[in-house]
Scaffold this motif. Structure first.
Motif, PDB file in Angstrom:
ATOM      1  N   SER A  35       0.824  -1.209   0.000  1.00 38.59           N
ATOM      2  CA  SER A  35       0.000   0.000   0.000  1.00 38.59           C
ATOM      3  C   SER A  35       0.859   1.260   0.000  1.00 38.59           C
ATOM      4  O   SER A  35       0.542   2.241  -0.678  1.00 38.59           O
ATOM      5  CB  SER A  35      -0.940   0.006   1.212  1.00 38.59           C
ATOM      6  N   GLU A  37      -7.987  -9.581  -0.376  1.00 35.23           N
ATOM      7  CA  GLU A  37      -8.980  -8.976   0.512  1.00 35.23           C
ATOM      8  C   GLU A  37      -9.251  -7.525   0.127  1.00 35.23           C
ATOM      9  O   GLU A  37      -8.354  -6.679   0.148  1.00 35.23           O
ATOM     10  CB  GLU A  37      -8.482  -9.030   1.962  1.00 35.23           C
ATOM     11  N   GLU A  38     -10.489  -7.239  -0.222  1.00 35.97           N
ATOM     12  CA  GLU A  38     -10.858  -5.882  -0.599  1.00 35.97           C
ATOM     13  C   GLU A  38     -10.658  -4.900   0.547  1.00 35.97           C
ATOM     14  O   GLU A  38     -10.347  -3.720   0.336  1.00 35.97           O
ATOM     15  CB  GLU A  38     -12.318  -5.851  -1.065  1.00 35.97           C
ATOM     16  N   SER A  39     -10.787  -5.389   1.786  1.00 31.61           N
ATOM     17  CA  SER A  39     -10.635  -4.518   2.955  1.00 31.61           C
ATOM     18  C   SER A  39      -9.222  -3.940   3.076  1.00 31.61           C
ATOM     19  O   SER A  39      -9.021  -2.899   3.702  1.00 31.61           O
ATOM     20  CB  SER A  39     -10.980  -5.291   4.232  1.00 31.61           C
ATOM     21  N   HIS A  40      -8.223  -4.620   2.470  1.00 29.59           N
ATOM     22  CA  HIS A  40      -6.847  -4.151   2.567  1.00 29.59           C
ATOM     23  C   HIS A  40      -6.620  -2.839   1.814  1.00 29.59           C
ATOM     24  O   HIS A  40      -5.660  -2.121   2.085  1.00 29.59           O
ATOM     25  CB  HIS A  40      -5.888  -5.216   2.028  1.00 29.59           C
ATOM     26  N   SER A  72      -8.062  -0.225   2.188  1.00 33.60           N
ATOM     27  CA  SER A  72      -8.219   0.913   3.111  1.00 33.60           C
ATOM     28  C   SER A  72      -6.862   1.428   3.584  1.00 33.60           C
ATOM     29  O   SER A  72      -6.770   2.542   4.120  1.00 33.60           O
ATOM     30  CB  SER A  72      -9.072   0.499   4.320  1.00 33.60           C
ATOM     31  N   THR A 125      -7.874  -0.529  -8.184  1.00 32.12           N
ATOM     32  CA  THR A 125      -7.786  -1.638  -7.238  1.00 32.12           C
ATOM     33  C   THR A 125      -8.704  -2.767  -7.687  1.00 32.12           C
ATOM     34  O   THR A 125      -9.786  -2.529  -8.243  1.00 32.12           O
ATOM     35  CB  THR A 125      -8.184  -1.208  -5.814  1.00 32.12           C
ATOM     36  N   SER A 133      -9.824  -6.919  -6.291  1.00 34.82           N
ATOM     37  CA  SER A 133      -9.664  -8.022  -5.348  1.00 34.82           C
ATOM     38  C   SER A 133      -9.828  -9.341  -6.093  1.00 34.82           C
ATOM     39  O   SER A 133     -10.627  -9.447  -7.039  1.00 34.82           O
ATOM     40  CB  SER A 133     -10.689  -7.923  -4.216  1.00 34.82           C
TER      41      SER A 133
END
Length: 205
Positions: A13, A32-35, A37, A47, A49
């Motif tokens: 990131s 993981e889509e949450s990563h 963030s 981005t 996933s």
């Protein structure tokens, strides 16, 4: 440059955000889509996933048009597989992988994949600090990581030929002078002056 980063952890990131700010076209792929963030709030790249070793997922991430692929996941096996796919199937010339296990570097080297080892970098930084070195810098040359650093010499070394100074596990490059000038060790006649710092290098992986 069009760059695909696989892995959106702390390293991936940060790389993505920095490269994006530098003006590169950056795509980031992570399971993981949450990563996502973790990316900078001003990140303007793309981005996606999905499974990193899935060719269809890689295509959606833009691998067919990218100039470089950086495999930055925390799984060495995933990194090597992604890099192999990038080189062998999509013919990406610039491929670089993060690898935690130094013993696996031979595998990457066999496939002509450049690597960066956090393990070796950390050990090198600690050893350099313990030896009194500072301003440690690392450079990738081929498949090897070279560590460049300064060494404060012993006072009794002043006036001696640089060629005669012995430093364990290093290659002496020259001397950095107090005024900022640098003398490269090339003829064997260079001497160490008062206040000079030694510049040395070694391969760390």
């Amino acid at each position: 440059m069009n760059i695909l980063i696989v892995g959106c952890g702390k390293v991936g990131s940060l790389l993505a955000s920095e490269l994006d700010q530098m003006g590169h076209d950056v795509s980031v792929l992570d399971r993981e889509e949450s990563h996502f963030s973790l990316l900078d709030s001003e990140f303007s790249g793309y981005t996606i996933s999905g499974v990193p070793i899935d060719q269809d997922v890689l295509k959606r991430a833009g691998i067919e048009g990218c100039d470089a692929l950086l495999a930055m996941t925390e799984d060495d096996n995933v990194n090597i597989m992604v890099c192999q796919i990038a080189r062998e199937i999509f013919h990406i010339k610039t491929v670089l992988a993060r690898i935690f296990d130094p013993e696996r570097e031979k595998i990457f080297s066999a496939f002509h994949i450049r690597t960066v080892s956090p393990t070796n970098l950390t050990v090198d930084m600690v050893l350099s600090a313990l030896s009194g070195s500072y301003e440690v810098r690392h450079t990738l040359i081929g498949n090897a990581t070279l560590s460049y650093y300064t060494i404060r010499p012993q006072k009794e070394w002043t006036g001696r030929y640089l060629r005669d100074l012995q430093i364990t596990d290093t290659h002496l490059l020259g001397a950095l002078h107090p005024d900022g000038g640098f003398t490269l060790l090339k003829t064997g006649q260079e001497t160490l002056g008062a206040g000079d710092l030694l510049i040395a290098a070694r391969v760390i992986d």
